[in-house]
Design a protein around this motif. Structure first.
Motif, PDB file in Angstrom:
ATOM      1  N   ARG A 129       0.774  -1.413  -0.166  1.00 50.50           N
ATOM      2  CA  ARG A 129       0.368   0.256  -0.553  1.00 50.50           C
ATOM      3  C   ARG A 129       0.984   1.214  -0.184  1.00 50.50           C
ATOM      4  N   ARG A 130       2.076   0.895   0.570  1.00 51.07           N
ATOM      5  CA  ARG A 130       3.000   2.422   0.657  1.00 51.07           C
ATOM      6  C   ARG A 130       3.739   2.377  -0.295  1.00 51.07           C
ATOM      7  N   HIS A 131       3.832   1.318  -1.043  1.00 54.76           N
ATOM      8  CA  HIS A 131       4.903   1.924  -2.328  1.00 54.76           C
ATOM      9  C   HIS A 131       3.209   2.469  -3.663  1.00 54.76           C
ATOM     10  N   VAL A 132       2.542   1.628  -3.768  1.00 57.61           N
ATOM     11  CA  VAL A 132       1.397   2.825  -4.463  1.00 57.61           C
ATOM     12  C   VAL A 132       1.074   3.580  -4.261  1.00 57.61           C
ATOM     13  N   ASP A 133       0.616   3.605  -3.306  1.00 54.18           N
ATOM     14  CA  ASP A 133      -0.032   5.225  -2.437  1.00 54.18           C
ATOM     15  C   ASP A 133       1.068   6.167  -2.749  1.00 54.18           C
ATOM     16  N   ALA A 134       2.327   6.140  -3.291  1.00 57.39           N
ATOM     17  CA  ALA A 134       3.701   6.785  -3.680  1.00 57.39           C
ATOM     18  C   ALA A 134       3.381   7.152  -4.807  1.00 57.39           C
ATOM     19  N   ARG A 135       3.095   6.010  -5.613  1.00 55.24           N
ATOM     20  CA  ARG A 135       2.956   6.957  -7.255  1.00 55.24           C
ATOM     21  C   ARG A 135       1.666   6.788  -7.840  1.00 55.24           C
ATOM     22  N   ARG A 136       0.512   6.767  -7.204  1.00 51.50           N
ATOM     23  CA  ARG A 136      -0.910   7.027  -7.288  1.00 51.50           C
ATOM     24  C   ARG A 136      -0.877   8.222  -7.716  1.00 51.50           C
ATOM     25  N   PRO A 137      -1.928   9.277  -8.352  1.00 53.28           N
ATOM     26  CA  PRO A 137      -2.225  10.461  -8.210  1.00 53.28           C
ATOM     27  C   PRO A 137      -2.623  10.394  -7.080  1.00 53.28           C
ATOM     28  N   ARG A 138      -1.915  12.434  -6.512  1.00 51.34           N
ATOM     29  CA  ARG A 138      -2.325  12.590  -5.471  1.00 51.34           C
ATOM     30  C   ARG A 138      -3.738  13.286  -5.210  1.00 51.34           C
ATOM     31  N   GLN A 139      -4.880  12.991  -6.438  1.00 51.63           N
ATOM     32  CA  GLN A 139      -5.790  13.869  -5.925  1.00 51.63           C
ATOM     33  C   GLN A 139      -7.067  12.534  -6.737  1.00 51.63           C
ATOM     34  N   ALA A 140      -7.931  12.195  -6.397  1.00 58.59           N
ATOM     35  CA  ALA A 140      -8.435  11.555  -7.193  1.00 58.59           C
ATOM     36  C   ALA A 140      -9.168  12.432  -8.086  1.00 58.59           C
ATOM     37  N   VAL A 141      -9.451  12.335  -9.480  1.00 50.88           N
ATOM     38  CA  VAL A 141     -10.123  13.195 -10.544  1.00 50.88           C
ATOM     39  C   VAL A 141     -11.370  12.446 -10.503  1.00 50.88           C
ATOM     40  N   SER A 142     -12.082  13.074 -11.681  1.00 52.80           N
ATOM     41  CA  SER A 142     -13.672  12.229 -11.553  1.00 52.80           C
ATOM     42  C   SER A 142     -13.404  12.194 -13.088  1.00 52.80           C
ATOM     43  N   ALA A 143     -14.688  11.421 -13.972  1.00 50.32           N
ATOM     44  CA  ALA A 143     -14.627  11.071 -14.918  1.00 50.32           C
ATOM     45  C   ALA A 143     -14.877  12.115 -16.003  1.00 50.32           C
ATOM     46  N   ALA A 144     -15.707  12.633 -15.600  1.00 51.47           N
ATOM     47  CA  ALA A 144     -15.905  14.027 -15.888  1.00 51.47           C
ATOM     48  C   ALA A 144     -14.940  14.770 -16.347  1.00 51.47           C
ATOM     49  N   GLN A 145     -13.734  15.196 -15.589  1.00 46.80           N
ATOM     50  CA  GLN A 145     -12.442  16.228 -15.394  1.00 46.80           C
ATOM     51  C   GLN A 145     -11.361  15.273 -16.295  1.00 46.80           C
ATOM     52  N   THR A 146     -11.861  14.031 -16.403  1.00 46.35           N
ATOM     53  CA  THR A 146     -10.740  13.408 -17.203  1.00 46.35           C
ATOM     54  C   THR A 146     -11.236  13.454 -19.166  1.00 46.35           C
TER      55      THR A 146
END
Length: 301
Positions: A158-175
């Motif tokens: 989890r620590r490994h993934v959290d360090a590499r995933r986007p800092r903020q969740a992005v909605s489908a509409a934003q994408t």
């Protein structure tokens, strides 16, 4: 096995098939290999005494995970011999997948690539715990570790993934909005238009599998990526090859299906951060594009 037992086994397997495919796919990043794992799971499942199984969902997930771990070993050898960058096999998914935040992120191209950096056991533990909410005791029985060891592995993964995933969740509409700007920039062929939608540290990864032309290594940096894209698809669009970029939902997120000269060429998925593209993933290998003709049903429950 009695006829009633065979019927129960078939009914349970069919009821959980989408879930089992999702488990295998998230473990392997390959729909073709996931389907093979499901065949192996079925062959083992029909040999099980159904009356001795208390939780069929858990038992089926255990078989599928073990078969996926076995498959990962052979896949690692194939990836070592792979020509150029390797990307997960893209799936055309239903729009409602994007509404399930956990499922959509777990099958996103960006997170699937992060999962590639985990060890097989770490990947299994992370996927089972974080995506499918499997208990530590059951995971321990699945991967052959103690519950205490599984907790440590889960924390490390989890620590490994959290360090590499986007800092903020992005909605489908934003994408979708960012993709629309990106599509317009590509169609204009102007590197400056592309720079406006690319993050400074954007990374472009292309997968041609040695069959289609593609950058053999990731291209990093907005300037380099903009020039590369403008000189590739942008130039084709200004020349005698028409470029059509169509919106689609791929791996639970908005993406672009690319057609060159009317012929299906590949799919582009993105990672978006701060309203700009920080990751751009272009799958051109025709052997990985069969799952874009129809939607693949996914499930986490």
């Amino acid at each position: 096995m009695t006829e009633d037992g065979a019927g129960e086994a078939t009914e349970s397997f069919v009821a959980h098939r989408n879930l089992l495919f999702t488990v295998a796919y998230e473990m392997l990043g390959s729909a073709a290999d996931a389907e093979d794992v499901l065949q192996e799971t079925w062959l083992r499942w029909v040999g099980v005494d159904q009356e001795q199984v208390r939780d069929r969902r858990a038992y089926l997930i255990r078989i599928t995970t073990r078969q996926s771990l076995n498959r990962l070993r052979s896949m690692s050898r194939r990836k070592e011999a792979y020509v150029g960058s390797w990307l997960p096999e893209p799936l055309l998914t239903a729009p409602d997948v994007a509404e399930d935040a956990v499922l959509a992120e777990s099958v996103s191209m960006a997170l699937m690539l992060v999962l590639e950096t985990l060890s097989p056991t770490e990947r299994a533990v992370f996927v089972l715990r974080e995506v499918f909410d499997v208990g530590y005791e059951e995971i321990a029985a699945t991967v052959g570790k103690s519950p205490a060891a599984v907790r440590q592995i889960a924390h490390r993964a989890r620590r490994h993934v959290d360090a590499r995933r986007p800092r903020q969740a992005v909605s489908a509409a934003q994408t979708r909005a960012v993709l629309e700007s990106f599509r317009g920039a590509l169609e204009s062929g102007d590197p400056q238009d592309l720079l406006a939608v690319l993050a400074p540290d954007v990374v472009f990864v292309a997968d041609g599998g040695g069959i289609r032309q593609a950058a053999l290594r990731p291209v990093a940096g907005a300037g380099k990526v903009a020039r590369f894209m403008a000189g590739g698809i942008g130039r084709k669009n200004r020349g005698n090859v028409s470029v059509c970029l169509s919106p689609a939902v791929v791996n639970g997120s908005p993406a672009l299906v690319v057609r060159l000269g009317g012929e299906f060429d590949g799919v582009m998925a993105v990672r978006v951060e701060d309203s700009r593209i920080s990751g751009l993933y272009y799958v051109r290998n025709p052997e990985k594009l069969s799952r874009l003709a129809s939607q693949t049903p996914l499930a986490v429950r």
